[in-house]
Design an enzyme around this catalytic site. Sequence first.
Site, PDB file in Angstrom:
ATOM      1  N   ASP A  20       7.011   0.977   5.754  1.00 17.27           N
ATOM      2  CA  ASP A  20       5.569   0.751   5.782  1.00 17.27           C
ATOM      3  C   ASP A  20       4.854   1.777   4.909  1.00 17.27           C
ATOM      4  OD1 ASP A  20       3.028  -0.084   6.474  1.00 17.27           O
ATOM      5  OD2 ASP A  20       3.091   0.785   8.480  1.00 17.27           O
ATOM      6  N   ASP A  25       1.553 -10.201   1.269  1.00 10.90           N
ATOM      7  CA  ASP A  25       1.410  -8.809   1.679  1.00 10.90           C
ATOM      8  C   ASP A  25       2.407  -8.516   2.794  1.00 10.90           C
ATOM      9  OD1 ASP A  25       0.415  -6.233   1.827  1.00 10.90           O
ATOM     10  OD2 ASP A  25      -1.457  -6.776   2.827  1.00 10.90           O
ATOM     11  N   ASP A  85      -0.345   4.482   0.914  1.00 12.10           N
ATOM     12  CA  ASP A  85      -0.707   5.518   1.876  1.00 12.10           C
ATOM     13  C   ASP A  85       0.125   5.331   3.141  1.00 12.10           C
ATOM     14  OD1 ASP A  85      -2.162   3.108   2.464  1.00 12.10           O
ATOM     15  OD2 ASP A  85      -3.474   4.257   3.793  1.00 12.10           O
ATOM     16  N   GLU A  89      -4.963   1.612   3.201  1.00 12.61           N
ATOM     17  CA  GLU A  89      -4.784   0.546   4.199  1.00 12.61           C
ATOM     18  C   GLU A  89      -4.700   1.102   5.608  1.00 12.61           C
ATOM     19  OE1 GLU A  89      -2.611  -2.280   6.826  1.00 12.61           O
ATOM     20  OE2 GLU A  89      -2.059  -0.249   6.205  1.00 12.61           O
ATOM     21  N   GLU A  90      -4.039   2.244   5.766  1.00 15.08           N
ATOM     22  CA  GLU A  90      -3.799   2.775   7.104  1.00 15.08           C
ATOM     23  C   GLU A  90      -5.075   3.266   7.795  1.00 15.08           C
ATOM     24  OE1 GLU A  90      -1.255   2.229   8.601  1.00 15.08           O
ATOM     25  OE2 GLU A  90       0.509   2.266   7.301  1.00 15.08           O
ATOM     26  N   HIS A 143       5.446   3.624  12.102  1.00 13.02           N
ATOM     27  CA  HIS A 143       4.385   4.507  12.609  1.00 13.02           C
ATOM     28  C   HIS A 143       4.929   5.503  13.628  1.00 13.02           C
ATOM     29  CE1 HIS A 143       0.471   2.225  11.397  1.00 13.02           C
ATOM     30  NE2 HIS A 143       1.419   2.079  10.491  1.00 13.02           N
ATOM     31  N   HIS A 195       0.862  -1.191   0.000  1.00  8.34           N
ATOM     32  CA  HIS A 195       0.000   0.000   0.000  1.00  8.34           C
ATOM     33  C   HIS A 195       0.891   1.231   0.000  1.00  8.34           C
ATOM     34  CE1 HIS A 195       0.583   1.051   4.321  1.00  8.34           C
ATOM     35  NE2 HIS A 195       0.648  -0.258   4.508  1.00  8.34           N
TER      36      HIS A 195
END
Length: 477
Positions: free
Chosen positions: A148, A208, A118, A182-183, A452, A116
């Site tokens: 990520d 994934d 985003d 996704e986030e 994150h 992903h």
Amino acid sequence: MRRLIALAATAAVVSTSARRVARFRPPQGEPEPLDLTGLDAEGAANRLAELIRIPTVSSRVPGATDAAAFERYRERLAELYPRTHAVLEREVLGDGALLYRWRGSTDEPPLVLMAHYDVVPVDGQDWTRDPFSGLIEDGYVHGRGAIDDKGSMVAILEAVEALVAAGTTPRRDVHLAFGNDEEVLGVGAQLAVTALTERGIRPWAVLDEGGAVVTGMFPGVPGRVAVVGLAEKGVLDVELVTSDVGGHASAPTRGGAPARLARAIMAIEEHPFPARLHDVVLGMVDAVGRYADAPYRALFAHAGILRPALAQVLSRAGREANALVRTTVAVTRLEGSPAANVLATRALAHLNIRIALGETVQTTVDRLRRVIGDPAVELRVVSGSDPSPVSRADNDAFALVSAATRAAYPDAAVAPYLMVQASDARHFSQICDSVYRFMPFDLSRDELAALHAADERISVATLHRGAGFFRHLIVHL
């Protein structure tokens, strides 16, 4: 006579145990060398840096997402990987999810590679570098999304671009499913599943983000371990709400809304969900334990027999290990009175819960009600999903992922794994029984901690090796 029988039984048990430990060894055989032909480490790092500079930040707030940045990202992707976009069919789903098809030489079920683009916000984080600078320094690419999950996307595209340039046609179709939301638990991956389903396509395997190659994370195992997720825990968001008449803070009453809420939170804190060793975690212990030092190897060789005790050991071995064996509850947000001198008429706590395999949203809610034991505390389910099905680890698909991992990291133990976070992969479990969650990156504790968080980064060498993993995977289809 009874003593002789007891001694004989003890000797038999000891002998059986010794044979079990003696057989409890790593798999034999040398992995195939990793072929990095056509892969440019410096070029990959520069392309990732460019994509990091496009701030594709997801937001749950309506209208807060910069749609122009996402559009710019998609345009730049086509410019950075021209051969891929010339040969593969591409479609945009919904607000920006991307689905590619690389036609193979047979009509066998396809491989789906996911990522992903985003990323999460950087607000309130203390970065030592501009999070969207894409700075390449000291052998690392720095910035939000480096791991990520733009790093995974770039590793996939580097492999595809190199193979297309070499004239390679994969044996099976290869689909690339790149999500844009996704986030925020969006719908991009669901749209990809719907598109494939409508076309009668059931993937052979799906890969994934998820586990990674880590060191020092497992007690008694000094070397590297590559953990491949077979399943992921469920996600449940719950609000606890208490109410009161309120009033002036100069004349408080006992047992007001915040106090009742606090008692409910403490009841949950003091009565955690039970620790259980699911078969997926037991499989991880079996695979990793074969690489352990002698005392630990003797323990892990008997993991099936010692399952309840081992669950308790893991529950006390740290945050990550504890999350593998039980449903976890995190209080992430608290609300009370809007003014310093006013009694709260309403108090609220938000609970983010990760549901263990074997449990459901309903059983989790039921247990929370029992533990709180106060009908005056309202429990509201905001959203929730049950744990994913468990993917197969006894088939050619898992064997290929394992072989590609061992080619990239010959000294690493490859083990099944329970992913404690949520990913887009869970949606593909509807149409595939071989859905795996693995990033082919060797990550340190500090690098994992930056996901994150501030100072997210990936080494140029790790990104290069990750591209080699995907190249191996596609070539050996």
